[in-house]
Scaffold this motif. Structure first.
Motif, short mmCIF file in Angstrom:
data_model
loop_
_atom_site.label_atom_id
_atom_site.label_comp_id
_atom_site.label_asym_id
_atom_site.label_seq_id
_atom_site.Cartn_x
_atom_site.Cartn_y
_atom_site.Cartn_z
N GLY A 165 41.43 32.98 37.61
CA GLY A 165 42.02 33.54 36.39
C GLY A 165 41.63 34.99 36.18
N GLN A 166 40.36 35.33 36.48
CA GLN A 166 39.90 36.71 36.35
C GLN A 166 40.63 37.62 37.33
N VAL A 191 36.88 43.05 37.75
CA VAL A 191 36.33 41.70 37.90
C VAL A 191 34.82 41.71 37.66
N SER A 192 34.13 42.76 38.09
CA SER A 192 32.68 42.84 37.91
C SER A 192 32.30 42.95 36.44
N ILE A 193 32.98 43.82 35.69
CA ILE A 193 32.65 44.00 34.28
C ILE A 193 33.00 42.76 33.47
N ILE A 194 34.12 42.13 33.79
CA ILE A 194 34.49 40.89 33.11
C ILE A 194 33.38 39.85 33.27
N ASN A 195 32.91 39.67 34.50
CA ASN A 195 31.85 38.69 34.76
C ASN A 195 30.51 39.13 34.17
N GLY A 203 31.61 32.35 23.35
CA GLY A 203 32.20 31.46 24.35
C GLY A 203 32.83 32.28 25.45
N ASP A 204 33.37 31.62 26.44
CA ASP A 204 34.02 32.34 27.54
C ASP A 204 35.23 33.14 27.05
N ALA A 205 35.98 32.58 26.13
CA ALA A 205 37.18 33.27 25.65
C ALA A 205 36.84 34.62 25.05
N GLY A 206 35.74 34.69 24.30
CA GLY A 206 35.34 35.96 23.69
C GLY A 206 34.68 36.91 24.67
N ALA A 207 33.74 36.40 25.47
CA ALA A 207 33.00 37.25 26.41
C ALA A 207 33.91 37.85 27.47
N LEU A 208 34.82 37.03 28.00
CA LEU A 208 35.74 37.52 29.03
C LEU A 208 36.73 38.52 28.45
N PHE A 209 37.14 38.30 27.21
CA PHE A 209 38.05 39.25 26.55
C PHE A 209 37.38 40.61 26.38
N ILE A 210 36.15 40.60 25.85
CA ILE A 210 35.43 41.86 25.65
C ILE A 210 35.20 42.56 26.99
#
Length: 235
Positions: free
Chosen positions: A14-15, A48-52, A114-121
């Motif tokens: 997904g990322q 991808v790195s910053i998202i993770n 949660g993942d939804a918030g952290a991945l969005f930021i």
């Protein structure tokens, strides 16, 4: 993943899909410092790195949101310096949302990313640098986002190294996060947040000075050495 358990490869797929959409939308490195062949692969790796990375630092009340507020504030000041009012509005809106969230996410938290918030930021802050004209004052300005977002990047790199050393998959959860190390040393959550906030502010100022050509790229190692020294000493 906040509703049903997802496997790591499903999240990563997904990322990658999101990163490809960003690239298709024009969010990629456009400086001519590198060969144009590397623009898209490097931009993909960065996103991808910053998202993770932001997902990884979301292990303590208020931690990810604190880093995000200061990083976005740094981008806001730089957008002002570069004379980009539209980008300033975008960053100001994100800062307002993050501060509103932090009020309920600070220790002891009542709501969580949660993942939804952290991945969005992570996704927003990964692509935000592609909106700014970093080369206005210096050709090395594009390195400023790496400095501003150094804390989540350090977390990502060190987790991969430590977990590889321990012979466990790098995507497997463990207490090898810097926030966990500090808490294991007896630090309270508010102390950890204060420390990370101070370090983030130092990084933000350094990024601003580099962007405005107040400091030269050759001076960065002299700034990085004491920063990494203090970071390592605290851990």
């Amino acid at each position: 993943d906040d509703l049903i358990i997802m496997k790591p490869y499903q999240k990563f797929f997904g990322q990658c899909l999101a990163a490809l959409c960003f690239l298709k939308g024009g969010f990629y490195l456009k400086t001519h410092f590198f060969s144009t062949f590397w623009h898209l692969p490097l931009s993909f790796l960065w996103i991808v790195s910053i998202i993770n990375a932001f997902n990884l630092i979301d292990v303590m009340d208020g931690l990810a949101s604190t880093v995000a507020i200061i990083a976005t504030s740094s981008f806001l000041v730089i957008a002002y310096l570069l004379g980009q009012p539209q980008e300033m509005i975008l960053f100001a809106a994100l800062i307002g949302a993050l501060i509103g969230f932090f009020w309920f996410n600070r220790p002891n938290a009542r709501i969580y990313l949660g993942d939804a918030g952290a991945l969005f930021i992570g996704g927003v802050l990964a692509t935000a640098p592609f909106l700014l004209n970093w080369g206005t004052y210096t050709s090395f300005g594009y390195l400023a986002p790496i400095i501003i977002l150094a804390i989540p990047l350090i977390e990502l790199v060190t987790l991969i190294m430590v977990r590889t050393y321990k012979k466990i998959p790098f995507y497997q959860g463990s207490r090898d996060h810097f926030a966990c190390y500090l808490q294991d040393k007896g630090w309270g959550k508010k102390q950890v947040l204060s420390y990370i906030a101070c370090m983030s502010i130092i990084l933000g100022i350094s990024g601003l000075l580099l962007t405005s050509n107040t400091i030269h790229i050759t001076q960065i190692p002299y700034l990085a050495a004491p920063f990494l020294g203090v970071w390592g000493l605290m851990l």
